[in-house]
Design a protein around this motif. Sequence first.
Motif, PDB file in Angstrom:
ATOM      1  N   HIS A 158      23.850  22.836  22.056  1.00 38.66           N
ATOM      2  CA  HIS A 158      24.603  21.769  21.458  1.00 38.66           C
ATOM      3  C   HIS A 158      25.500  21.330  22.370  1.00 38.66           C
ATOM      4  CE1 HIS A 158      27.204  25.291  21.060  1.00 38.66           C
ATOM      5  NE2 HIS A 158      28.248  24.536  20.738  1.00 38.66           N
ATOM      6  N   HIS A 206      30.723  19.439  21.006  1.00 42.61           N
ATOM      7  CA  HIS A 206      32.395  19.810  21.010  1.00 42.61           C
ATOM      8  C   HIS A 206      32.934  19.167  22.093  1.00 42.61           C
ATOM      9  CE1 HIS A 206      30.778  22.697  18.270  1.00 42.61           C
ATOM     10  NE2 HIS A 206      31.441  23.876  18.523  1.00 42.61           N
ATOM     11  N   ASP A 243      32.049  27.254  24.550  1.00 40.30           N
ATOM     12  CA  ASP A 243      31.478  27.055  23.144  1.00 40.30           C
ATOM     13  C   ASP A 243      30.950  25.196  23.655  1.00 40.30           C
ATOM     14  OD1 ASP A 243      30.343  26.479  21.071  1.00 40.30           O
ATOM     15  OD2 ASP A 243      32.075  26.781  19.856  1.00 40.30           O
ATOM     16  N   TYR A 299      24.683  29.466  15.656  1.00 41.39           N
ATOM     17  CA  TYR A 299      24.098  28.104  16.224  1.00 41.39           C
ATOM     18  C   TYR A 299      22.678  27.564  15.787  1.00 41.39           C
ATOM     19  CZ  TYR A 299      28.078  28.914  19.365  1.00 41.39           C
ATOM     20  OH  TYR A 299      29.394  29.168  19.645  1.00 41.39           O
ATOM     21  N   TYR A 323      37.954  31.415  20.905  1.00 44.72           N
ATOM     22  CA  TYR A 323      36.977  30.606  20.194  1.00 44.72           C
ATOM     23  C   TYR A 323      37.560  29.266  19.279  1.00 44.72           C
ATOM     24  CZ  TYR A 323      33.380  29.512  16.787  1.00 44.72           C
ATOM     25  OH  TYR A 323      32.387  28.723  15.997  1.00 44.72           O
ATOM     26  N   HIS A 324      37.026  28.257  19.662  1.00 43.39           N
ATOM     27  CA  HIS A 324      37.729  27.032  18.966  1.00 43.39           C
ATOM     28  C   HIS A 324      39.075  26.730  18.974  1.00 43.39           C
ATOM     29  CE1 HIS A 324      34.132  25.856  16.124  1.00 43.39           C
ATOM     30  NE2 HIS A 324      33.517  26.103  17.387  1.00 43.39           N
TER      31      HIS A 324
HETATM   32 ZN    ZN Z   1      31.436  25.774  18.050  1.00 46.78          ZN
END
Ligand code: ZN
Length: 426
Positions: free
Chosen positions: A174, A177, A183, A283, A311-312
């Motif tokens: 992906h 982000h 990530d 994902y 994370y995030h």
């Molecule tokens: Zn993510």
Amino acid sequence: MTGEEMHALVERLYPLCRSITGDGVRATLDVVGELLELAVHEVPTGTRVLDWTIPQEWNIRDAYVKDPAGRRVVDFERSNLHVVGYSVPVSATMTLEELRPRLHTLPGQPGLVPYRTSYYAETWGFCLSQDTLDGMGEGPYEVVIDSTLSDGHLTYAEHVVPGRTDDEVLISCHVCHPSLANDNLAGIAVATALAAGLARGPRPRHTYRFLFAPGTIGAITWLARNRERAGRVRHGLTLACAGDRGGLTYKRSRRGDAPIDRVMAHVLRERPHTIVDFSPYGYDERQFCSPGFDLPVGSLTRTPYAGYPEYHTSGDDLDFVSPRAMADTLDALRSAVEVLEQDGRYENLSPYGEPQLGRRGLYGSLGGRSDTKQAQMAMLWVLNLSDGEHSLLDVAGRSGLPFRAVAEASAALEAAGLLKRVGEGG
Ligand code: ZN
């Protein structure tokens, strides 16, 4: 590419403000495009893709919350995480109390800025650390988000390494982000390195398709536009969280017993790892493994989706990913490719009693090698299990020998006329 080179790529991509659409994705693909030949696809807003519709395109130039002294207390220029992704434009003067419902913090991690988006519900907001919020007075504040949400395109890209067959291996990551290193950026860097390496080697058996697409809507768009091609995918992996210092995690495909599931279990056998069963979360394996497609696609991460405190958050930064971890992820992928390329089912052409190996120079050729014993065992295992039913991966699994030793033995036996390839692995 070395771990350091992959980390340098992550560093270069880190400041770009990616989202599911917009110029941040294009700029990211431009950088990757310097290393790989990419086919970039632009799909217009409003296009129906499976059960979804391509949304309006979002772009942002600036955003801030300015205090009465003129200082930017929250500043997009310093980190793109400060703006809720897909925020509509705003220009207003507000007190802290008025602004407060628009401010997102992590009270349990007061030093970190959260990552928030609102793709499908029109809104706006800012993300900041709890520490910053605690230091803010009543205002009034000048609040600006200089963004546009308008008809445009969704952008994704593919890189194809052509193989000797149409059987495809799909590697997907992906690209939606913003400044989050593990990530998405580490996955992009490792996928790029794998593709670059494949392109330099001999033409592979499989065709390798690398997909760089925004999460969920990008994978759905690719599937909608490639229904036929999806049927050619023999093996696949979604790649994410590829650079943190944790061990590797493999999540099986929905099928649970696809060749890729067995290949990854074999490859990870030699290193600290975790294997988990499929779940319809995480994902884009969610899309590839939706029941209508049910593709043999697993997911490779280090620490899995949402499995680490950074994370995030702004804690998923350039220090959170290491060159060594990315090199290790790449190494595991290369080993998986080696198995996918070389696996196959063979038939022993001299199955009545053991064939005499010494007469054919198959013992002599091994003389002096430190791994002679292993090579000899590999030949005996390959000869014994090559009945057309067992694959080389089966032989490696049952014998406990490394796949490479088994593959080398099969090549030597084939060259000596004792073995014939009769089918694919798996
Ligand atoms: Zn993510």
